[in-house]
Scaffold this active site. Structure first.
Site, PDB file in Angstrom:
ATOM      1  N   LYS A  70       4.128 -63.877 -24.654  1.00  0.00           N
ATOM      2  CA  LYS A  70       5.027 -64.565 -25.251  1.00  0.00           C
ATOM      3  C   LYS A  70       5.505 -63.750 -26.723  1.00  0.00           C
ATOM      4  O   LYS A  70       4.482 -63.330 -27.690  1.00  0.00           O
ATOM      5  CB  LYS A  70       4.460 -65.957 -25.914  1.00  0.00           C
ATOM      6  CG  LYS A  70       4.196 -66.682 -24.483  1.00  0.00           C
ATOM      7  CD  LYS A  70       3.893 -68.340 -24.820  1.00  0.00           C
ATOM      8  CE  LYS A  70       5.197 -68.978 -25.238  1.00  0.00           C
ATOM      9  NZ  LYS A  70       5.157 -70.497 -25.391  1.00  0.00           N
ATOM     10  N   GLU A  93       1.368 -85.398 -16.659  1.00  0.00           N
ATOM     11  CA  GLU A  93       1.675 -86.953 -17.096  1.00  0.00           C
ATOM     12  C   GLU A  93       1.124 -87.943 -16.400  1.00  0.00           C
ATOM     13  O   GLU A  93       0.556 -88.956 -17.039  1.00  0.00           O
ATOM     14  CB  GLU A  93       3.275 -87.238 -17.347  1.00  0.00           C
ATOM     15  CG  GLU A  93       3.865 -86.162 -18.482  1.00  0.00           C
ATOM     16  CD  GLU A  93       4.156 -84.624 -18.014  1.00  0.00           C
ATOM     17  OE1 GLU A  93       4.578 -84.063 -18.647  1.00  0.00           O
ATOM     18  OE2 GLU A  93       3.996 -84.521 -16.866  1.00  0.00           O
ATOM     19  N   ARG A 115       7.743 -88.883 -15.120  1.00  0.00           N
ATOM     20  CA  ARG A 115       7.112 -88.527 -14.094  1.00  0.00           C
ATOM     21  C   ARG A 115       5.872 -89.366 -13.898  1.00  0.00           C
ATOM     22  O   ARG A 115       5.112 -89.244 -12.894  1.00  0.00           O
ATOM     23  CB  ARG A 115       6.668 -87.026 -14.388  1.00  0.00           C
ATOM     24  CG  ARG A 115       7.950 -86.254 -14.338  1.00  0.00           C
ATOM     25  CD  ARG A 115       7.637 -84.797 -14.554  1.00  0.00           C
ATOM     26  NE  ARG A 115       7.137 -84.490 -15.647  1.00  0.00           N
ATOM     27  CZ  ARG A 115       7.060 -83.085 -16.174  1.00  0.00           C
ATOM     28  NH1 ARG A 115       7.600 -81.969 -15.439  1.00  0.00           N
ATOM     29  NH2 ARG A 115       6.322 -82.437 -17.194  1.00  0.00           N
TER      30      ARG A 115
END
Length: 635
Positions: free
Chosen positions: A288, A376, A404
């Site tokens: 990253k 979630e 979700r």
């Protein structure tokens, strides 16, 4: 522009990229990274993830015939280079601005964006659907589909469901796992490197395919035996590489891991495996923030760093100790305060400890703080298990991501009446992240769930008191609050238990004919509007309703009797939301004042800064002024 970006300035589509020599591709990657740094330093966006995926994106567009061949992005944080290479280089300067480019891939924006990519985990399922559809469409049998997914997203439940389905239905989906969580180690070289080269070579795979066809014709290679051989092959590769992977048990051919920043190696590997039959996964290691040292060293901070000095890496953030705290900070500080007083208190989040400020509890009492990853639904059910065992869990999740977990809220929390506190961060309009991230459905989709209390604090003090109140409720409670700043508050003030279903007057004048009933921090818009109207001799009363469920029906009866007109105000979808609940109750009363509902209309709201979006939706202070005048004219 041409002199600064000599190669990139000539690329207006993937076809232009293909005209370059392969040895020029590393320089294209360098120019894209320089362009990202130049633009994102002034117009903030998702930085580190996009920097890390540049080489992969260049290789994909160089090898595949996009947009005919489909690239299906997951989340979209990593797809900025994709936008730049697909004819949107100039428009990229207006990324995430009102009427500018979306911060995420969107089919509404470009044919090169094959699927909406705002929530993590959907690329494998969507890509699989496309790949199977092409197999069933004459003339499209050789069309390629590539699903790109990150190492965090692949841990989500939907990604696992997609993988499982991919292993059981005939398809030629290529899955690319962009793994940026760990550095490239020694296993990439030596014998492991040789094995990767061998298994991805076109010659090897042609020979392998011919042998398979011959053995099938002879009746030796049945489908169960073929799957067993794939599992054995993957096991050998895992033994040699000293790395285990879950794909070996799913009959998905696995390649890698390889260096995701060697663009020429990526081109070779993609060419070798792109025409293979059957589902396969290419595992890449990336870094990253690749190409920008500050981002490489601290990728979490540089996920979305805001504005910064491209030369020094200094981030332009005001370190103002007197500033009002963010709503998430109020939540984090209060959670620690409650946990220190009550050993039952626990905190749960889904891959967003910093974003929700659950990291405060992680630092203070780590054994009572849980980050379950991008899961979630699991987070909510896990909290239900904690509650059954006598704990008082606080689940902090962004509003749009909580969608979700809807079934889990109903089935695993509400039916059982478990005392779980769902702290809904980023509720309402969120601004530049746009349509996939706005949190304006939670009031509507939670209001119909029996036994679930719903509240929206106007200020930091009320948020603290609602969190404290939840410890005395033997029922679930959802507390919603927006992104951004709250207000300065006394951290030493005693916490108070609030009565569910009780609102309060904020501004009253005996001459007022109109009452504004506000839910949550948008009451500030109502107060601004009331000040403007007062200067014109029009008085407006303001009420902070606090609770959507249970509604303060006593207060509503009194308001309906006293006023000739009512305006409801919410930072959420009007249909099925707070305004709808007020309408449903008031129409049952003997006296029915005229009502205007203000909030988000029944349409998709794109990206832009929040003041402009609220104005567009008609519930900024000017929108409220217009509505009050309209009601006054009708009364």
């Amino acid at each position: 522009m041409d002199s600064e970006y000599p190669l990139l300035s000539k690329i207006n589509s993937p076809k232009d990229l293909k005209l370059l020599k392969e040895e020029e591709l590393p320089e294209v990657c360098n120019e894209i990274r320089a362009y990202l740094i130049e633009n994102l330093s002034e117009n903030p966006g998702h930085f580190a993830s996009s920097m890390g995926a540049v080489d992969l994106i260049v290789a994909l567009h160089y090898v595949f015939d996009t947009p005919y061949d489909r690239l299906v992005w997951d989340v979209g944080h990593q797809a900025y280079a994709h936008k730049i290479l697909t004819g949107r280089m100039e428009e990229f300067k207006n990324l995430r601005k009102l009427d500018g480019l979306s911060g995420f891939p969107s089919p509404l924006e470009s044919e090169c964006d094959t699927f909406m990519a705002g929530h993590a985990g959907n690329s494998i399922s969507a890509g699989l659907g496309m790949a199977i559809a092409d197999k069933c469409t004459p003339g499209n049998e050789n069309r390629k589909t590539v699903a790109i997914i990150g190492d965090a997203s692949i841990s989500g439940g939907l990604a696992f469901e997609g993988l499982n389905n991919a292993s059981n239905h005939p398809n030629d989906l290529l899955i690319i796992l962009n793994d940026n969580d760990m550095s490239i180690d020694n296993n990439v070289g030596g014998l492991h490197g040789y094995l990767s080269d061998l298994t991805t070579s076109a010659g090897y795979n042609k020979l392998r395919n011919r042998m398979a066809l011959y053995l099938k014709k002879k009746g030796v290679l049945t489908e169960p035996r073929r799957r067993a051989i794939i599992r054995f092959s993957n096991s050998v590769k895992s033994l040699v590489s000293r790395k285990q992977n879950i794909f070996e048990g799913l009959n998905i051919r696995y390649f890698g891991p390889i260096d995701g920043h060697d663009v020429r190696k990526l081109v070779k590997v993609l060419r070798d495996i792109k025409d293979m039959n059957g589902p396969r996964l290419l595992h890449l290691y990336t870094i990253k923030g690749k190409g920008y040292t500050p981002a490489e060293e601290d990728p979490t901070i540089w996920h979305a760093p805001g504005c910064f000095d491209p030369d020094t890496g200094e981030r332009f953030i005001k370190d103002d100790k007197t500033r009002a705290p963010l709503w998430q900070e109020v939540f984090g500080e209060t959670l620690v305060e409650l946990a220190e007083k009550d050993e039952r208190v626990m905190g749960v989040t889904a891959a967003m400890p910093t974003g929700t400020s659950l990291n405060y509890l992680v630092e203070k009492i780590p054994e009572r703080a849980f980050d379950v990853g991008i899961s979630e639904g699991h987070a909510v059910t896990f909290a239900g298990g904690l509650a059954v065992a006598g704990k008082r869990p606080f689940v902090a999740i962004y509003s749009s991501f909580l969608q979700r977990a809807y079934d889990n809220i109903i089935h695993d929390i509400a039916i059982q009446g478990l005392p779980v506190t769902i702290c809904i961060d980023r509720a309402g309009l969120v601004g530049e992240d746009g349509v996939t991230h706005h949190g304006f459905f939670d009031l509507a989709y939670l209001a119909c769930v029996p036994g679930l209390n719903i509240a929206a604090p106007t200020d930091a003090e009320t948020l603290r008191n609602l969190m404290f109140t939840s410890l005395s409720l033997n029922a679930p409670l959802a507390i919603r609050y927006p992104r951004g700043k709250s207000n300065r508050y006394d951290k030493e003030a005693s916490l108070q238990v609030m009565t569910p279903g009780k609102g309060r007057p904020i501004r009253q004048n005996e001459n007022a004919k109109i009452a504004v009933l506000a839910l949550g921090p948008v009451i500030k818009n109502a107060l601004e509007a009331a000040d403007k109207l007062s200067k014109e001799g029009i008085e407006t009363d303001i009420y902070d309703m606090i609770w959507m469920k249970p509604l303060d029906t006593d207060l509503l009866r009194n308001i309906s009797t006293r006023y000739s007109g009512i305006i409801t105000l919410e930072d959420g979808i009007i249909a099925g939301g707070f305004g709808s609940a007020v309408n449903d109750y008031v129409q049952q009363l003997e006296r029915n004042p005229k009502i205007i509902n203000l909030g988000i209309p029944d349409e998709w709201i794109m990206h832009g800064d929040i003041p402009h979006l609220q104005s567009k939706c008609g519930y900024d202070s000017e929108g409220i002024v217009r509505s009050v005048k309209k009601l006054n004219g009708e009364i």
